[in-house]
Design a protein around this motif. Structure first.
Motif, short mmCIF file in Angstrom:
data_model
loop_
_atom_site.label_atom_id
_atom_site.label_comp_id
_atom_site.label_asym_id
_atom_site.label_seq_id
_atom_site.Cartn_x
_atom_site.Cartn_y
_atom_site.Cartn_z
N TRP A 119 200.31 -1.66 86.66
CA TRP A 119 200.40 -2.44 85.42
C TRP A 119 200.26 -3.93 85.70
O TRP A 119 199.54 -4.64 84.99
CB TRP A 119 201.74 -2.15 84.74
N VAL A 120 200.92 -4.40 86.75
CA VAL A 120 200.80 -5.82 87.12
C VAL A 120 199.36 -6.14 87.50
O VAL A 120 198.81 -7.18 87.12
CB VAL A 120 201.76 -6.15 88.28
N ARG A 121 198.71 -5.24 88.24
CA ARG A 121 197.32 -5.46 88.64
C ARG A 121 196.42 -5.51 87.41
O ARG A 121 195.54 -6.38 87.31
CB ARG A 121 196.88 -4.36 89.58
N ASP A 122 196.63 -4.60 86.46
CA ASP A 122 195.82 -4.61 85.24
C ASP A 122 196.05 -5.89 84.45
O ASP A 122 195.11 -6.48 83.91
CB ASP A 122 196.16 -3.39 84.38
N GLN A 123 197.32 -6.32 84.36
CA GLN A 123 197.61 -7.55 83.63
C GLN A 123 196.93 -8.74 84.30
O GLN A 123 196.44 -9.64 83.61
CB GLN A 123 199.13 -7.78 83.58
N TYR A 124 196.92 -8.75 85.63
CA TYR A 124 196.27 -9.84 86.35
C TYR A 124 194.77 -9.87 86.04
O TYR A 124 194.20 -10.95 85.79
CB TYR A 124 196.51 -9.67 87.85
N LEU A 131 202.81 -5.04 75.79
CA LEU A 131 203.52 -4.07 76.61
C LEU A 131 202.75 -2.75 76.66
O LEU A 131 201.82 -2.52 75.89
CB LEU A 131 204.92 -3.85 76.06
N GLY A 132 203.16 -1.88 77.57
CA GLY A 132 202.56 -0.57 77.68
C GLY A 132 201.42 -0.54 78.69
O GLY A 132 201.11 -1.54 79.36
N ASP A 133 200.82 0.62 78.82
CA ASP A 133 199.74 0.83 79.77
C ASP A 133 198.52 0.01 79.35
O ASP A 133 198.07 0.07 78.22
CB ASP A 133 199.40 2.32 79.82
N ARG A 134 198.00 -0.78 80.30
CA ARG A 134 196.84 -1.62 79.98
C ARG A 134 195.55 -1.10 80.59
O ARG A 134 194.51 -1.75 80.46
CB ARG A 134 197.09 -3.05 80.51
N SER A 135 195.61 0.03 81.28
CA SER A 135 194.41 0.53 81.95
C SER A 135 193.31 0.86 80.94
O SER A 135 192.13 0.63 81.21
CB SER A 135 194.75 1.75 82.80
#
Length: 432
Positions: free
Chosen positions: A252-257, A291-295
């Motif tokens: 999740w952090v990687r996707d947000q980045y 919030l939630g899954d960003r993939s």
């Protein structure tokens, strides 16, 4: 044995805090299926069992029940409950058809063990000392040996089955944190088996504890290993459960980045080609706070960029020989000065990294020029032939990696997301 074992403070205070933390963390998942409910029940029972170790809890339970060593029974009944729920969890995650009545047999087995322990505790065990270590002065008593034999059998069976299941399923789960978590769960089960066997060996070779401390209480018949192994087992169980969650959080952090880094490019593209956006484009900070899954959002963004490129290049053509031509009288800004992979090196396996980087820079420069021209109602420059030959990523993951590379190159051409108009030799900023 006169000195307090080194691991006693860890066992007495840290383990209850750790297990109750896991119980609270997993409480919501207890309503999400039998497997999660069984695993949560196992940890709840373990939490109860390790929470009766502090002297204050022992005293409070003794005063409440009138039984001096009732914490011994509470600890072992909690252990039986934990073993039962662990067996249920093993069966639930195995997913294989069970013989008719198998679940009832396990329940009867655990219930019978708990009933036998309770009867032996009140009818057979001596109760001449306070606390859970009161029987340490009577390990040679046949009733005590039977009592401990019942508990050790239930605990060994449950942990052995859990070990076999987790270890045999390691190859069936994806590599990474999920497999590491399953490995830790297998190691936790194996530690439980080792603890049971070692405890039996230690008691048989140590005999009765005849030493009393200053208060007249038997010195516990235990050692550092007896204290350490249960702690290791519980910690490994907690790590095994936490690792998949940690992996999901890292993803999740990687996707947000990636979403944060690609937002300037995304904002410019959706402003020029709004039909590729799913929903209303959000601001950069608001997008980060989602919030939630960003993939899924990230995958949509990657493929939308590909769709936007197709829309932007509509109306351009490639002339034979690889030279691009725009079917319009106005001359667009050229893509001069941008190295384009060509020749044998463009296809060499050892040049893939450089080639991907160059492709990202070419695409970023073309996108910046195309967006600027579209905003001025000028014809969009033709897509470079090297990009037309690119088939795109073979998977959503590859498309996301390409998106990040293009966005980074785009940011380099347009610092801080502002259009960076480069003055080209012999041309003014209008591109004429």
């Amino acid at each position: 044995m006169e000195e307090e074992p080194l691991m006693r403070p860890l066992f007495t205070w840290l383990l209850p805090a750790l297990t109750w933390g896991v119980v609270l963390w997993r409480a919501r998942s207890a309503f999400a299926g039998k497997a999660n409910r069984s695993l949560w029940g196992s940890f709840a029972a373990i939490a109860v069992g390790v929470s009766v170790r502090p002297a204050a809890v022992e005293t409070a339970l003794a005063d409440l029940t009138g039984v001096r060593d009732v914490t011994l029974l509470v600890k072992h009944l909690a252990g039986v409950a934990a073993a039962y729920f662990l067996l249920e969890y093993v069966q639930a995650v195995r997913g294989r058809p069970q013989p008719p009545g198998a679940a009832r047999v396990r329940l009867l087995f655990a219930g019978a063990a708990a009933g036998v322990l309770t009867l032996l505790f009140f009818l057979v065990l001596p109760h001449d000392y306070d606390g859970a270590f009161g029987i340490d002065a009577h390990y040679g008593d046949p009733g005590v040996e039977l009592y401990l034999g019942v508990f050790n059998t239930v605990f060994a069976v449950a942990t052995a089955q859990a070990t076999v299941l987790f270890w045999s399923n390691r190859a069936r789960v994806p590599r990474g944190t999920v497999r590491a978590g399953v490995t830790c769960l297998a190691a936790a089960g194996a530690t439980g088996v080792v603890y049971t066997l070692y405890r039996v060996y230690f008691v048989l070779t140590s005999g009765d504890a005849t030493q009393l401390d200053a208060d007249g209480t038997p010195v516990p018949l235990t050692d550092t290993i007896c204290e350490l192994l249960p702690a290791v087992m519980i910690i490994l169980f907690a790590i095994g459960l936490a690792l998949p969650l940690a992996g999901s959080f890292a993803g999740w952090v990687r996707d947000q980045y990636v979403l944060w880094r690609t937002h300037p490019l995304w904002a410019d593209v959706t402003a020029a080609v709004p039909q590729v956006a799913l929903g209303t484009p959000r601001g950069r900070l608001r997008d980060l706070a989602t919030l939630g899954d960003r993939s899924v959002d990230l995958t949509h963004r990657a493929f939308a960029l590909r769709d936007a490129a197709l829309i932007l290049r509509d109306g351009t053509e490639v002339v034979p020989g690889g030279a691009e031509r725009v079917p319009h009288e106005a001359a667009p800004l050229p893509l001069d000065g941008m190295p384009v992979p060509h020749g044998p090196a463009a296809g060499r396996p050892d040049a893939d990294g450089d080639r991907d980087e160059d492709l990202a820079r070419v695409e970023a420069r073309w996108l910046r020029t195309a967006l600027r021209h579209r905003a001025r109602n000028l014809p969009v420059p033709a897509l470079p032939a090297i990009l037309r030959a690119e088939a795109g990523g073979r998977s959503p993951r590859e498309e996301v990696a390409r998106l990040l590379a293009v966005a980074n190159a785009y940011r380099a051409l347009a610092p801080d997301g502002e259009p960076a108009e480069e003055r080209l030799p012999g041309r003014d900023r209008s591109g004429v």
